[in-house]
Design an enzyme around this catalytic site. Structure first.
Site, short mmCIF file in Angstrom:
data_model
loop_
_atom_site.label_atom_id
_atom_site.label_comp_id
_atom_site.label_asym_id
_atom_site.label_seq_id
_atom_site.Cartn_x
_atom_site.Cartn_y
_atom_site.Cartn_z
N HIS A 109 5.09 3.00 7.29
CA HIS A 109 6.10 1.77 6.30
C HIS A 109 6.75 2.14 5.22
CE1 HIS A 109 3.87 -1.53 8.33
NE2 HIS A 109 2.93 -0.92 8.14
N ASN A 152 1.09 -7.61 8.33
CA ASN A 152 2.58 -7.65 9.59
C ASN A 152 2.61 -9.28 9.04
OD1 ASN A 152 2.21 -5.37 9.09
ND2 ASN A 152 1.32 -5.23 11.04
N TYR A 203 -6.14 4.36 6.15
CA TYR A 203 -5.07 4.10 5.01
C TYR A 203 -5.78 5.04 3.29
CZ TYR A 203 -2.51 0.09 6.61
OH TYR A 203 -1.46 -0.62 7.86
#
Length: 805
Positions: free
Chosen positions: A177, A250, A464
């Site tokens: 991303h 997404n 993350y």
């Protein structure tokens, strides 16, 4: 020296107040420091009040609630109120004011780093250039030299600061991303949904919560193209009044893998091959398809990735999904499972592959530009948030496992429940400070939002956070303004790289008495409490039996597509596999597709010149579910609000055009919210047959046909004759036709169709309602038909057995 008379014992222990080590073991606090100095009086007040506050808590009264059954409902932390605000101070001198430290009135019970971003916005209009230390710079043109032709002096601190900062302006890009665009906005709840969740943003009709939303591609690097075939990230940061919630999803509801253990393998496979760094931002190469062909659980996602969903027309025109199954928990501790769906009000639109490829060359920032321009023009993008809500008992009856991220829940099985809308109404002030530094994390949830046992989700909870620590320089990335919550932050975390908060006091632990127990835990019902799911299982590595069904939902997706969508999927597989060099990999992919649909496998096999191989083994041993087609899986199911707002329309102009028609159409398009552009051979003026000259806005060279949603060719005999001999204009019209764009030809402009080799009817002989031709008398009616075609976006019927043009 005579001593001052004093009431006996009033200053006992005063020396300990003035020192920082030890104190009397018994006795009362001194009442005076024998001084009228205001700071000493503050020191006395601080120290005596601190002693008294600590004495209020002779023991930790909540310790017993940490054990046994009582631990299921944590108690609120014990607190005691200080008698003086100075107890929480780090120093009695905090009342000293300056332009740097502030007004000398420090915040109490507040966290200014959670204030709106206005606190850090800067503007240099009319200001003097300075160094990073605020030193005015007299000369920003020359380095300091020994003589006009001599060597540069090492002492030139201005040069060194400027160059050093420049050398370190880049931070590591996201592993995935990396390329994205973002905007600010708000989420507004439709009602009170506290029956299913205590999440504060959903407990009152009309309640607005600030959001920051980032859209992105997955595989490409930060400098890659916007329109690559790829999954798109759809990440929403909700700045709720109970903390930040990041819904990191997404534009597709499923994923390639079922377990986070395989995520590094997937990304390593889809990224450029390590031996040569090729290809960039593309899955059309051996390593990706080798991995995918050996991972049959990817089959469902392969079809999504080869569909038009992977090449959206705009970020504003794509859906978003939470992908995983999440929990919602209400104030009574009752839990339901949920799936999150974002649906654009503008409808779902896509590009065709040839169009996407050409756009990459003409404008690699196509999606970024589109989002920015729409918001700047006040055409604020909107999405509706809907939930699929179901119980664990219902989940057990589905015939597939809701913890499997390669599966979706058909809307026919669990209908969508709309709960609110999101509006993006402000572009970032600074791309790096906001879009690049924003840190989304699946672990960022708020009370009322919890996790399921999806193994891919659990890996993301760790991944993350771990990534942000590396990318943003340490554990304090939450203090970067774009990441800081609007809810107050009070905890005992200290230090680390780039710490922004300056904490008062000496207490950075819990339990404590020196700060009166503060900050104290909120307790059950007031703070985040994990849902007490009962689990009694062995430790094991593996997957549940229902995870083994790799093809039923891939078949569902295929069956739910329209004819032209199916053709696009076949062509996408052909394109990707043609670029694969390893024949065994091509054969393995087709063997997977044979378990989806014969026509799909045959179409792909024919396109890459191989016979149909033996079908891949079906590993599921349970009875497989069957599905009726689900219309919502087709991109055509969401036509949008029927408007033509933000649609780009090219009006071709040249010498001899009829200006009155051009100006009338231009005004009418603007009134409908579209974006008309006068497109000419070159920039400059064109001389019409009537009225004043027209000023060309952009040339055919600079903005070719793929950058527009439609074209209008006005009347004007001389202009039309000129266009007939212009190859760029002919290519412009052919591309508009090939890509199914609405075309309006006025007056004699219809003669250009024959010149360009464009048929006036559909391949099946039927009328093409997106190819509008009219004389001067029928312009008004033609424009209404053109609007309808433009709202529909694309004439799909041209795509079915389309003639070569």
């Amino acid at each position: 020296m005579a001593t001052k008379k004093n009431k006996k014992g009033a200053d006992e222990g005063a020396g300990s107040i003035l020192a920082t080590v030890s104190a009397p073991s018994t006795g009362t606090a001194p009442q005076t420091l024998q001084s009228k100095d205001k700071q000493k009086e503050r020191l006395l007040e601080k120290m005596t009040a601190s002693q008294a506050l600590a004495a209020e808590m002779p023991q930790n009264p909540t310790k017993g609630s940490e054990y046994g059954e009582a631990a299921r409902k944590p108690a609120a932390g014990a607190t005691a109120a200080p008698t003086s605000a100075l107890v929480g101070a780090s120093t009695t001198s905090e009342n000293q004011a300056s332009d740097k430290v502030g007004k000398g009135v420090p915040p109490q019970g507040e966290s200014p780093v959670s204030d709106p971003l206005d606190r850090v916005r800067t503007d240099s209009t009319g200001q003097i250039l300075t160094t990073n230390q605020g030193v005015p710079i007299a000369d920003n043109q020359h380095s300091l030299k020994i003589g006009l032709r001599g060597p540069t002096a090492l002492e030139d601190f201005i040069l060194r600061e400027k160059i050093t900062h420049f050398d370190h302006e880049r931070i590591p890009e996201r592993v995935v991303h990396a390329r994205g665009s973002a905007a600010h906005g708000y989420f507004e709840s439709y009602g009170d949904f506290s029956n299913i969740t205590r999440a504060s943003l959903l407990t009152k009709a009309g309640k607005q919560t600030p959001v920051f939303v980032r859209f992105s591609t997955v595989a490409g690097e930060r400098g890659s193209t916007d329109t690559a075939r790829d999954v798109r990230g759809f990440a929403v940061k909700f700045y709720t009044d109970e903390g930040n919630w990041d819904l990191v999803g997404n534009n597709m509801p499923v994923f390639f893998i079922q377990d986070a253990m395989k995520f590094p393998d997937l990304i390593h496979a889809v990224k450029p091959e390590p031996n040569n760094g090729i290809p960039q931002a593309a899955s059309a190469h051996d390593t990706f398809w080798d991995f995918a062909s050996l991972s049959p659980e990817s089959t469902h996602m392969m079809l999504w990735a080869m569909s038009d969903r992977a090449i959206p027309r705009s970020y504003r025109m794509m859906q978003g999904f939470g992908v995983h199954t999440y929990r919602m928990v209400n104030a009574e501790g009752q839990s339901v499972f949920v799936k999150f769906h974002w649906t654009p009000i503008a409808g779902t639109r896509s590009l065709v592959w040839e169009e996407a490829v050409k756009i990459s060359g003409a404008d690699p920032d196509f999606h970024r530009r589109d989002l920015w321009e729409a918001i700047e023009a006040g055409a604020f993008p909107e999405w509706e948030l809907a939930l699929q809500v179901f119980t664990e008992e219902e989940a057990d009856s589905f015939g597939f496992d809701v913890l499997d991220s390669t599966k979706l829940i058909p809307e026919e099985l669990v209908p969508l429940k709309p709960v609110g809308k999101m509006v993006l109404n402000r572009n970032p002030d600074n791309f790096f400070a906001e879009t690049e530094q924003v840190a989304f994390c699946v672990a960022h949830v708020v009370p009322g939002i919890d996790f399921s046992n999806d193994p891919l989700l659990h890996g993301r909870i760790h991944s993350y956070l771990d990534t942000q620590i590396t990318r943003l320089g340490g554990v304090n990335f939450h203090e970067i303004p774009i990441n800081s919550p609007v809810a107050p932050v009070h905890n005992n975390q200290r230090d680390g790289h780039h710490r922004q908060a300056i904490h008062r006091g000496r207490v950075a632990y819990e339990p404590n008495s020196l700060a009166g127990g503060s900050p104290a835990q909120a307790g059950y019902g007031a703070g985040f409490t994990s849902f007490p799911e009962h689990i009694a299982e062995d430790k094991v590595r593996g997957k549940a039996a229902l995870f083994a069904d790799h093809y039923s939902q891939a078949r569902l997706f295929w069956q739910s597509q329209t004819t032209f969508e199916k053709q696009h999927i076949v062509k996408a597989f052909r394109f990707e596999l043609t670029r694969v060099q390893t024949l065994a990999v091509r054969q393995r992919v087709v063997s997977l597709l044979m378990n989806v649909a014969d026509e799909l496998a045959q179409g792909v096999a024919d396109g890459i010149g191989i016979p149909l191989p033996q079908a891949a083994p079906v590993l599921a041993t349970h009875t497989l579910p069957t599905y009726a087609p689900s219309p919502s899986l087709s991109i055509t199911h969401f036509p949008g609000d029927g408007s033509i707002k933000t649609r780009r329309v090219a009006l071709l102009v040249a010498n001899g055009v009829e200006a009155s028609a051009v100006r009338g159409l231009y005004t009418a398009l603007l009134a409908e919210g579209a974006v008309p552009r006068l497109v000419g051979p070159l920039l400059g003026q064109v001389m019409p047959v009537d009225g004043d000259p027209l000023n060309v806005e952009v040339s055919v060279e600079a903005m070719p046909a793929v950058l527009y949603d439609a074209v209008i060719v006005p009347s004007g005999e001389a202009a039309i004759e000129g266009w007939k001999g212009d190859p760029d204009v002919m290519d412009f019209l052919r591309d508009q036709y090939r890509h199914g764009k609405p075309m309006m030809m006025l007056g004699g402009a219809s003669a250009l169709l024959q010149q360009a080799g464009i048929p006036s009817s559909l391949p099946d002989g039927g009328a093409d309602d997106a190819l509008i031709m009219a004389g001067a008398d029928g312009a008004d009616a033609a424009f209404e038909q053109f609007k309808t075609a433009l709202a529909g976006y694309r004439q799909a019927k041209r795509d079915v057995n389309a003639p070569k043009v």
